[in-house]
Design a protein around this motif. Structure first.
Motif, mmCIF file in Angstrom:
data_model
loop_
_atom_site.group_PDB
_atom_site.id
_atom_site.type_symbol
_atom_site.label_atom_id
_atom_site.label_comp_id
_atom_site.label_asym_id
_atom_site.label_seq_id
_atom_site.Cartn_x
_atom_site.Cartn_y
_atom_site.Cartn_z
ATOM 1 N N ALA A 186 43.886 47.429 50.045
ATOM 2 C CA ALA A 186 43.440 48.813 49.880
ATOM 3 C C ALA A 186 42.347 48.901 48.828
ATOM 4 N N GLY A 187 41.253 49.550 49.186
ATOM 5 C CA GLY A 187 40.146 49.711 48.268
ATOM 6 C C GLY A 187 39.146 48.572 48.285
ATOM 7 N N ALA A 188 39.393 47.536 49.109
ATOM 8 C CA ALA A 188 38.538 46.349 49.090
ATOM 9 C C ALA A 188 37.091 46.655 49.463
ATOM 10 N N THR A 189 36.869 47.708 50.248
ATOM 11 C CA THR A 189 35.494 48.054 50.625
ATOM 12 C C THR A 189 34.690 48.519 49.422
ATOM 13 N N HIS A 190 35.365 48.820 48.334
ATOM 14 C CA HIS A 190 34.681 49.260 47.116
ATOM 15 C C HIS A 190 34.546 48.129 46.091
ATOM 16 N N PHE A 191 34.927 46.917 46.476
ATOM 17 C CA PHE A 191 34.761 45.763 45.603
ATOM 18 C C PHE A 191 33.331 45.236 45.768
ATOM 19 N N THR A 192 32.427 45.739 44.983
ATOM 20 C CA THR A 192 31.039 45.274 45.052
ATOM 21 C C THR A 192 30.934 43.880 44.441
ATOM 22 N N ASP A 193 29.812 43.217 44.677
ATOM 23 C CA ASP A 193 29.598 41.890 44.090
ATOM 24 C C ASP A 193 29.626 41.969 42.566
ATOM 25 N N ASP A 194 29.047 43.034 42.024
ATOM 26 C CA ASP A 194 29.048 43.194 40.561
ATOM 27 C C ASP A 194 30.474 43.388 40.045
ATOM 28 N N PHE A 195 31.275 44.173 40.772
ATOM 29 C CA PHE A 195 32.661 44.381 40.355
ATOM 30 C C PHE A 195 33.434 43.070 40.389
ATOM 31 N N ILE A 196 33.272 42.299 41.456
ATOM 32 C CA ILE A 196 34.004 41.039 41.588
ATOM 33 C C ILE A 196 33.609 40.070 40.483
ATOM 34 N N ALA A 197 32.321 40.000 40.170
ATOM 35 C CA ALA A 197 31.874 39.117 39.088
ATOM 36 C C ALA A 197 32.472 39.563 37.758
ATOM 37 N N MET A 198 32.488 40.870 37.520
ATOM 38 C CA MET A 198 33.093 41.403 36.300
ATOM 39 C C MET A 198 34.584 41.096 36.254
ATOM 40 N N TYR A 199 35.273 41.326 37.348
ATOM 41 C CA TYR A 199 36.718 41.108 37.400
ATOM 42 C C TYR A 199 37.047 39.640 37.146
ATOM 43 N N ARG A 200 36.287 38.746 37.727
ATOM 44 C CA ARG A 200 36.535 37.312 37.519
ATOM 45 C C ARG A 200 36.337 36.926 36.065
ATOM 46 N N ASN A 201 35.227 37.375 35.483
ATOM 47 C CA ASN A 201 34.897 36.969 34.121
ATOM 48 C C ASN A 201 35.787 37.620 33.069
ATOM 49 N N GLU A 202 36.175 38.884 33.315
ATOM 50 C CA GLU A 202 36.933 39.614 32.305
ATOM 51 C C GLU A 202 38.440 39.588 32.556
ATOM 52 N N ASN A 203 38.860 39.891 33.759
ATOM 53 C CA ASN A 203 40.299 40.009 34.023
ATOM 54 C C ASN A 203 40.974 38.666 34.272
ATOM 55 N N ILE A 204 40.267 37.760 34.920
ATOM 56 C CA ILE A 204 40.855 36.453 35.199
ATOM 57 C C ILE A 204 40.632 35.473 34.054
ATOM 58 N N LEU A 205 39.438 35.488 33.467
ATOM 59 C CA LEU A 205 39.072 34.436 32.520
ATOM 60 C C LEU A 205 39.040 34.861 31.054
ATOM 61 N N ASP A 206 38.983 36.162 30.756
ATOM 62 C CA ASP A 206 38.958 36.572 29.358
ATOM 63 C C ASP A 206 40.402 36.720 28.866
ATOM 64 N N ILE A 207 41.005 35.583 28.556
ATOM 65 C CA ILE A 207 42.401 35.513 28.171
ATOM 66 C C ILE A 207 42.520 34.699 26.890
ATOM 67 N N ASN A 208 43.733 34.466 26.451
ATOM 68 C CA ASN A 208 43.981 33.621 25.296
ATOM 69 C C ASN A 208 43.253 32.280 25.476
ATOM 70 N N PRO A 209 42.374 31.897 24.544
ATOM 71 C CA PRO A 209 41.620 30.641 24.681
ATOM 72 C C PRO A 209 42.497 29.413 24.874
ATOM 73 N N GLU A 210 43.731 29.460 24.387
ATOM 74 C CA GLU A 210 44.645 28.332 24.551
ATOM 75 C C GLU A 210 45.025 28.095 26.008
ATOM 76 N N LEU A 211 44.744 29.071 26.870
ATOM 77 C CA LEU A 211 45.108 28.965 28.270
ATOM 78 C C LEU A 211 43.907 28.688 29.178
ATOM 79 N N ILE A 212 42.750 28.473 28.568
ATOM 80 C CA ILE A 212 41.534 28.232 29.350
ATOM 81 C C ILE A 212 41.247 26.739 29.397
ATOM 82 N N PRO A 213 41.106 26.162 30.593
ATOM 83 C CA PRO A 213 40.847 24.716 30.694
ATOM 84 C C PRO A 213 39.452 24.360 30.240
#
Length: 243
Positions: free
Chosen positions: A216-243
Motif C-alpha cells: 500500500a502506497g508503493a506508487t508514491h515511493f519515488t526514487d528520491d524517497f527510496i534513496a532517502m529511506y535506504r540511507n536514513e532508515n536502513i543504514l543510519d543506525i548504531n555504528p556498531e551494527l554497520i558492516p
C-alpha cells in the motif's frame, strides 16, 4: 560476545576461505528470501523466536538480568514479510482514512515502522524488550517509559551497562544527528549475526523489494524517497551494527 571479538572471527573466516571476501561469504550464507522476510529460518525458544546463536545469547543475558530482579520480556522478535505487510497496510489505511495524504501517511508510518521487506525483524536477530516484572499500563514501546520515572528505566540502565557483553546493541539510538527511525530504547540487535546479514542486504535492490509486492502506497515511493529511506532508515543506525 564483544563486537571486536566477532569481527576478529570474521577476519579468520576470510583467511580460511582464501580469496573469498567476507562479503561473498555473507551473501552466500543468507538467501534473498532470508533477507526480506520470506525465508523459513529455524527459530528457537518459546516466545523468543530467534536464530540459535541469538537465542543462546539472549537466554544468557536474561539470566544475568534476573539476578538483578529484572525480567527481560520480549514484546517482538521475528516477523516475516507478510506480518510486516499487514502492520504497514493497517497503519496506511488508518492514516489515509483520517485525512492524511498518501505521502503524509508514509512519513508518519516510517517514524517507527518499516516498509515490509526492509525490517530487521525479518532476520530473527532483533528484539523489542521490556521489563515484564514492572508495573505499567497503556502502550509499552514509548521512550518515556524507559526514562525518568518510567517503569522500564531500571532495565534500560542495566542494559546500558551490560547488553553489549552478550552481543546485543541498541539499533536506533538517541544520537542527535542520527536520522531515519526515531529513538527506540527497546530495540536491540544481535550483532554477530545481524552485521553480516546487513552486509548481504546492502547488495539488494531496495526499490525492487518494496515495489514488486504491491505494498500500500508503493506508487508514491519515488526514487528520491527510496534513496532517502535506504540511507536514513536502513543504514543510519548504531555504528556498531554497520558492516
Amino acid at each position: 560476545m564483544k563486537r571486536r571479538t566477532f569481527l576478529k572471527s570474521a577476519t579468520l573466516t576470510t583467511a580460511a576461505f582464501g580469496v573469498f571476501p567476507v562479503q561473498m561469504f555473507a551473501a552466500s550464507r543468507y538467501s534473498y528470501d532470508d533477507l526480506i522476510g520470506k525465508g523459513n529460518p529455524e527459530l528457537f525458544g518459546k516466545g523468543i523466536n530467534l536464530r540459535k546463536e541469538a537465542y543462546e545469547a539472549f537466554v544468557e543475558m536474561r539470566q544475568a538480568a534476573a539476578k538483578e530482579k529484572l525480567d527481560i520480556k520480549i514484546v517482538s522478535s521475528y516477523r516475516d514479510f507478510y506480518r510486516q505487510k499487514a502492520i504497514w497496510e493497517r497503519k496506511y489505511k488508518q492514516y489515509t482514512k483520517n485525512g492524511s495524504t498518501p505521502e503524509q501517511a508514509i512519513q508518519k508510518i516510517i517514524e517507527y515502522s518499516t516498509i515490509p521487506g526492509t525490517s530487521r525483524h525479518h532476520w530473527a536477530t532483533d528484539i523489542d524488550i521490556i521489563d515484564g516484572g514492572a508495573t505499567y499500563s497503556g502502550d509499552v514501546l514509548v521512550p518515556e517509559k524507559f526514562h525518568g520515572n518510567g517503569p522500564f528505566r531500571p532495565l534500560r540502565q542495566w542494559l546500558d551497562e551490560n547488553v553489549n557483553k552478550y552481543g546485543f546493541y541498541m539499533v536506533y539510538t538517541d544520537k542527535p544527528d542520527r536520522k531515519g527511525f526515531k529513538y527506540e530504547p527497546w530495540h536491540y540487535s544481535y550483532a554477530p549475526v545481524s552485521v553480516p546479514m546487513l552486509r548481504a542486504y546492502k547488495k539488494l535492490d531496495v526499490k525492487e523489494i518494496i515495489t514488486q509486492e504491491k505494498v500500500a502506497g508503493a506508487t508514491h515511493f519515488t526514487d528520491d524517497f527510496i534513496a532517502m529511506y535506504r540511507n536514513e532508515n536502513i543504514l543510519d543506525i548504531n555504528p556498531e551494527l554497520i558492516p
